[in-house]
Scaffold this motif. Structure first.
Motif, PDB file in Angstrom:
ATOM      1  N   TRP A   1       0.835  -1.206   0.000  1.00  0.00           N
ATOM      2  CA  TRP A   1       0.000   0.000   0.000  1.00  0.00           C
ATOM      3  C   TRP A   1       0.872   1.259   0.000  1.00  0.00           C
ATOM      4  O   TRP A   1       0.641   2.197  -0.778  1.00  0.00           O
ATOM      5  N   ILE A   2       1.892   1.278   0.859  1.00  0.00           N
ATOM      6  CA  ILE A   2       2.796   2.427   0.905  1.00  0.00           C
ATOM      7  C   ILE A   2       3.548   2.580  -0.413  1.00  0.00           C
ATOM      8  O   ILE A   2       3.758   3.701  -0.909  1.00  0.00           O
ATOM      9  N   SER A   3       3.958   1.459  -1.013  1.00  0.00           N
ATOM     10  CA  SER A   3       4.650   1.526  -2.306  1.00  0.00           C
ATOM     11  C   SER A   3       3.754   2.087  -3.395  1.00  0.00           C
ATOM     12  O   SER A   3       4.196   2.877  -4.238  1.00  0.00           O
ATOM     13  N   ALA A   4       2.471   1.695  -3.377  1.00  0.00           N
ATOM     14  CA  ALA A   4       1.531   2.222  -4.368  1.00  0.00           C
ATOM     15  C   ALA A   4       1.336   3.723  -4.202  1.00  0.00           C
ATOM     16  O   ALA A   4       1.260   4.474  -5.191  1.00  0.00           O
ATOM     17  N   VAL A   5       1.266   4.190  -2.952  1.00  0.00           N
ATOM     18  CA  VAL A   5       1.144   5.626  -2.702  1.00  0.00           C
ATOM     19  C   VAL A   5       2.392   6.361  -3.169  1.00  0.00           C
ATOM     20  O   VAL A   5       2.316   7.459  -3.748  1.00  0.00           O
TER      21      VAL A   5
ATOM     22  N   ASN B   1       2.129   9.287  -5.863  1.00  0.00           N
ATOM     23  CA  ASN B   1       2.408  10.635  -5.380  1.00  0.00           C
ATOM     24  C   ASN B   1       3.626  10.595  -4.443  1.00  0.00           C
ATOM     25  O   ASN B   1       3.467  10.495  -3.221  1.00  0.00           O
ATOM     26  N   PRO B   2       4.825  10.642  -4.982  1.00  0.00           N
ATOM     27  CA  PRO B   2       6.027  10.503  -4.147  1.00  0.00           C
ATOM     28  C   PRO B   2       6.201  11.614  -3.115  1.00  0.00           C
ATOM     29  O   PRO B   2       6.804  11.382  -2.065  1.00  0.00           O
ATOM     30  N   ASP B   3       5.687  12.794  -3.383  1.00  0.00           N
ATOM     31  CA  ASP B   3       5.936  13.935  -2.492  1.00  0.00           C
ATOM     32  C   ASP B   3       5.330  13.729  -1.103  1.00  0.00           C
ATOM     33  O   ASP B   3       5.924  14.138  -0.100  1.00  0.00           O
ATOM     34  N   ILE B   4       4.160  13.100  -1.032  1.00  0.00           N
ATOM     35  CA  ILE B   4       3.519  12.966   0.274  1.00  0.00           C
ATOM     36  C   ILE B   4       4.238  11.958   1.157  1.00  0.00           C
ATOM     37  O   ILE B   4       4.078  11.986   2.382  1.00  0.00           O
ATOM     38  N   THR B   5       5.014  11.039   0.563  1.00  0.00           N
ATOM     39  CA  THR B   5       5.804  10.123   1.379  1.00  0.00           C
ATOM     40  C   THR B   5       7.062  10.789   1.911  1.00  0.00           C
ATOM     41  O   THR B   5       7.721  10.235   2.790  1.00  0.00           O
ATOM     42  N   ILE B   6       7.392  11.962   1.398  1.00  0.00           N
ATOM     43  CA  ILE B   6       8.560  12.703   1.879  1.00  0.00           C
ATOM     44  C   ILE B   6       8.142  13.829   2.808  1.00  0.00           C
ATOM     45  O   ILE B   6       8.657  13.970   3.922  1.00  0.00           O
ATOM     46  N   PHE B   7       7.184  14.637   2.369  1.00  0.00           N
ATOM     47  CA  PHE B   7       6.764  15.794   3.161  1.00  0.00           C
ATOM     48  C   PHE B   7       5.590  15.480   4.089  1.00  0.00           C
ATOM     49  O   PHE B   7       5.252  16.306   4.932  1.00  0.00           O
ATOM     50  N   GLY B   8       4.963  14.327   3.902  1.00  0.00           N
ATOM     51  CA  GLY B   8       3.879  13.938   4.791  1.00  0.00           C
ATOM     52  C   GLY B   8       2.534  14.440   4.333  1.00  0.00           C
ATOM     53  O   GLY B   8       2.430  15.488   3.693  1.00  0.00           O
TER      54      GLY B   8
ATOM     55  N   LEU C   1      -1.383   8.570   6.966  1.00  0.00           N
ATOM     56  CA  LEU C   1      -1.641   8.098   8.332  1.00  0.00           C
ATOM     57  C   LEU C   1      -2.149   6.654   8.345  1.00  0.00           C
ATOM     58  O   LEU C   1      -1.661   5.819   9.122  1.00  0.00           O
ATOM     59  N   ALA C   2      -3.123   6.339   7.497  1.00  0.00           N
ATOM     60  CA  ALA C   2      -3.709   4.997   7.498  1.00  0.00           C
ATOM     61  C   ALA C   2      -2.707   3.918   7.084  1.00  0.00           C
ATOM     62  O   ALA C   2      -2.562   2.910   7.787  1.00  0.00           O
ATOM     63  N   PRO C   3      -1.977   4.059   5.962  1.00  0.00           N
ATOM     64  CA  PRO C   3      -1.016   3.010   5.618  1.00  0.00           C
ATOM     65  C   PRO C   3       0.116   2.867   6.620  1.00  0.00           C
ATOM     66  O   PRO C   3       0.541   1.749   6.927  1.00  0.00           O
ATOM     67  N   TYR C   4       0.610   3.986   7.160  1.00  0.00           N
ATOM     68  CA  TYR C   4       1.658   3.904   8.172  1.00  0.00           C
ATOM     69  C   TYR C   4       1.134   3.254   9.455  1.00  0.00           C
ATOM     70  O   TYR C   4       1.868   2.508  10.126  1.00  0.00           O
TER      71      TYR C   4
END
Length: 281
Positions: A37-41, A45-52, A57-60
């Motif tokens: 799920w995190i990989s798909a996100v 949209n790579p930016d939200i995995t860096i800047f949050g 919240l749900a996948p983490y």
């Protein structure tokens, strides 16, 4: 999935330790699913995995819950093996199926409660001063609260249980040898437990130590996201890969390595082939 299907399909594998093994496979399956799920996100949209972002919240939270459940299951298996070897020979206590089911339930309740705390409000969506750099929008104090106690539990308790098992088996082997009895069974059991415990420690150390080191770095870091890009985030992705490798290694160490489960897999395969031939006839 193969481990879960085999243990549910065979009635004689519904023992207390088999329930813990099956639950460990379920935890590893959840870890792999949440990692996907995190990989798909990240792909979309790579930016939200860096800047949050709120979407992380749900996948983490699911990822944290599955990791905690895996750790608690590993500890439960070590404690169950210790009770089976140390306690059951001296007292009338036996680990029953109800005990294993209760432990599984407690493990999941505790994992869900601790893993879902960010969903309940313990997050840094609106608090930039304590936000995590690696796992934004998680807070640094939440990661420390989760990582340090569970890191200690995951390494100290299995160390005690497996060392005690090896010591007990060795003492019994020496007593039987002094009485002139055969010690081949105890020698084989001691060797198997020693090898399994070494594999457990190496796999757990390789899988979770980098993640723990990343949390410590996150707690002491004072740089912003852009200054750490891309090296630190490559390291974060590598820690996720190592945790996934742990999910692949657990079935090999705990279940697929067992001769009983291997025989059941072969029996189920032969049974399915026989049914196909019968239907063809």
């Amino acid at each position: 999935c193969t481990v879960i299907f085999t243990r549910l399909a065979t009635k004689d594998l519904h023992k207390p330790i088999s329930i813990l093994f099956c639950n460990l496979a379920v935890s590893d399956l959840f870890t792999s699913f949440s990692g996907f799920w995190i990989s798909a996100v990240f792909i979309t949209n790579p930016d939200i995995t860096i800047f949050g972002s709120k979407d992380m919240l749900a996948p983490y939270a699911l990822y944290t819950t599955s990791i905690l459940s895996t750790i608690y299951n590993l500890v439960s298996i070590g404690v169950e093996r210790y009770l089976a070897v140390a306690k059951s020979m001296r007292t009338r206590f036996r680990v029953a199926r109800n005990h294993s089911i209760a432990v599984v339930f407690i493990n999941w309740v505790l994992a869900f409660f601790l893993g879902c705390l960010p969903l309940m409000g313990w997050n840094c969506l609106h608090a930039e001063e304590s936000v995590s750099v690696l796992y934004s929008p998680f807070c640094v104090n939440y990661l420390i609260f989760i990582a340090i106690p569970n890191f200690v539990v995951a390494f100290i308790i299995p160390l005690f249980t497996y060392l005690r098992i090896i010591i007990i088996l060795r003492r019994r082997k020496l007593r039987m040898k002094a009485c002139g009895q055969a010690t081949g069974t105890y020698k084989s059991a001691e060797t198997q437990v020693a090898r399994t415990s070494i594999f457990i420690w190496l796999l757990a150390l390789i899988s979770y130590a980098p993640f723990f080191a990343g949390v410590l770095f996150d707690a002491t870091n004072h740089q912003c996201h852009i200054d750490l890009y891309p090296g630190v985030y490559i390291f974060r992705n590598c820690t996720a890969v190592l945790i996934t490798i742990n999910c692949l290694g657990n079935p090999l160490i705990y279940t697929l390595k067992l001769k009983t489960l291997g025989a059941k897999l072969k029996a189920l395969k032969c049974l399915s082939i026989g049914r196909v031939r019968a239907c063809a006839i």
